[in-house]
Design a protein around this motif. Structure first.
Motif, PDB file in Angstrom:
ATOM      1  N   ALA A  52       1.186  -1.489  -0.259  1.00  0.00           N
ATOM      2  CA  ALA A  52      -0.137   0.172   0.228  1.00  0.00           C
ATOM      3  C   ALA A  52       1.125   1.437   0.343  1.00  0.00           C
ATOM      4  O   ALA A  52       0.204   1.978  -0.614  1.00  0.00           O
ATOM      5  N   ASN A  55       1.217   1.824  -3.314  1.00  0.00           N
ATOM      6  CA  ASN A  55       0.040   1.785  -4.505  1.00  0.00           C
ATOM      7  C   ASN A  55      -1.254   2.126  -3.062  1.00  0.00           C
ATOM      8  O   ASN A  55      -1.785   1.283  -2.972  1.00  0.00           O
ATOM      9  N   PRO A  56      -1.354   2.859  -2.936  1.00  0.00           N
ATOM     10  CA  PRO A  56      -2.438   3.695  -1.403  1.00  0.00           C
ATOM     11  C   PRO A  56      -3.885   2.105  -1.840  1.00  0.00           C
ATOM     12  O   PRO A  56      -4.713   2.714  -0.770  1.00  0.00           O
ATOM     13  N   ASP A  57      -4.226   2.698  -3.262  1.00  0.00           N
ATOM     14  CA  ASP A  57      -5.705   2.080  -3.380  1.00  0.00           C
ATOM     15  C   ASP A  57      -5.140   0.324  -3.054  1.00  0.00           C
ATOM     16  O   ASP A  57      -6.976  -0.020  -3.541  1.00  0.00           O
ATOM     17  N   TYR A  58      -4.190  -0.150  -3.206  1.00  0.00           N
ATOM     18  CA  TYR A  58      -4.045  -1.515  -3.123  1.00  0.00           C
ATOM     19  C   TYR A  58      -4.786  -2.419  -1.519  1.00  0.00           C
ATOM     20  O   TYR A  58      -5.644  -4.090  -1.875  1.00  0.00           O
ATOM     21  N   ALA A  60      -7.927  -1.468  -0.483  1.00  0.00           N
ATOM     22  CA  ALA A  60      -9.526  -1.482  -1.560  1.00  0.00           C
ATOM     23  C   ALA A  60      -9.160  -2.238  -2.163  1.00  0.00           C
ATOM     24  O   ALA A  60     -10.729  -2.875  -2.597  1.00  0.00           O
ATOM     25  N   PHE A  61      -8.707  -3.145  -3.160  1.00  0.00           N
ATOM     26  CA  PHE A  61      -9.025  -4.351  -4.074  1.00  0.00           C
ATOM     27  C   PHE A  61      -8.953  -5.698  -3.479  1.00  0.00           C
ATOM     28  O   PHE A  61      -9.527  -7.078  -3.937  1.00  0.00           O
ATOM     29  N   ASP A  65     -16.241  -6.538  -0.536  1.00  0.00           N
ATOM     30  CA  ASP A  65     -16.916  -5.634  -0.926  1.00  0.00           C
ATOM     31  C   ASP A  65     -18.238  -6.627  -1.363  1.00  0.00           C
ATOM     32  O   ASP A  65     -17.751  -6.945  -2.376  1.00  0.00           O
ATOM     33  N   ARG A  76     -11.774 -11.828  -3.091  1.00  0.00           N
ATOM     34  CA  ARG A  76     -12.443 -10.772  -1.620  1.00  0.00           C
ATOM     35  C   ARG A  76     -12.776 -11.845  -0.742  1.00  0.00           C
ATOM     36  O   ARG A  76     -12.450 -10.989   0.222  1.00  0.00           O
TER      37      ARG A  76
END
Length: 223
Positions: A52, A55-58, A60-61, A65, A76
């Motif tokens: 992260a 890649n700060p969005d990692y 959320a992957f 959700d 997920r």
């Protein structure tokens, strides 16, 4: 007498039926337990944290959700347990993960790999049920981690840890404090939120429901 009444109630309770089923499953499938499971979870979260940084969005992957899972991102359902603590500084996150690792090691020493694996999988499944059926919003492993902590506090109530590395506190008091915080937090929740909290801790209720009927012998572990 009261002891006899409690014993009869326990033998007729769902908690007793579950513990008998767990004993049978362990005899037949005990080899399927994952040794040092919590250690792998902690290492996975450390790796997620490092990724992260690039890649700060990692994270959320990996999050659980419901809408993303319905679109086919089924990984997920497993990877959300690798999400590191949210909203914490680096040092606080490191302490939390270290504590989770030590708690997991203690539970595995007491239960064995199979029972801890069952406990964790049930908690993970309950969290997924909450995300999909009751709240319909993304979920984190927060409640799952709390259930592991409460299990340790119940199995080793007289163990002592140094809070902030200074103040000695027995695990049972930390367990009661956490339960109180979760209870107060749920007061402002709608009915769905309250049901979600109970469902998320169904693994704890299944494993320790019998303690409402019988008093367990105290255990102690030294850190």
């Amino acid at each position: 007498n009261l002891a006899g009444i409690a014993l009869r109630r326990f033998k007729s309770s769902p908690a007793h039926a579950f513990m008998r089923l767990l004993d049978k499953l362990e005899l037949r499938f005990g080899r399927l337990g994952i040794p040092r499971l919590i250690m792998y979870v902690v290492f996975g979260r450390v790796l997620t944290y490092l990724l992260a940084l690039a890649n700060p969005d990692y994270p959320a992957f990996l999050a659980l959700d419901p809408e993303a899972v319905r679109r086919g991102e089924v990984w997920r359902l497993l990877t959300y347990v690798l999400m590191p603590p949210a909203g914490m500084e680096v040092l606080t996150s490191a302490i939390a993960l270290y504590f989770l690792w030590r708690v997991g090691e203690g539970l595995e020493a007491a239960w064995g790999a199979f029972r801890l694996t069952v406990y964790y999988v049930l908690g993970a499944a309950a969290t997924a049920l909450v995300a999909f059926g009751l709240l319909g919003t993304p979920a984190t492993p927060f409640y799952l981690d709390c259930s592991v902590f409460l299990a340790f506090a119940t199995v080793f109530p007289d163990s002592v840890i140094l809070l902030f590395f200074v103040i000695p506190v027995r695990m049972k008091w930390l367990g009661w404090f956490l339960a109180g915080v979760l209870g107060v937090r749920s007061l402002g929740e709608p009915l769905a939120g309250k049901l979600a909290l109970v469902t998320a801790f169904s693994n704890y209720l299944l494993f320790f429901g019998h303690r409402f009927f019988l008093a367990a012998a105290p255990a102690k572990i030294s850190w």
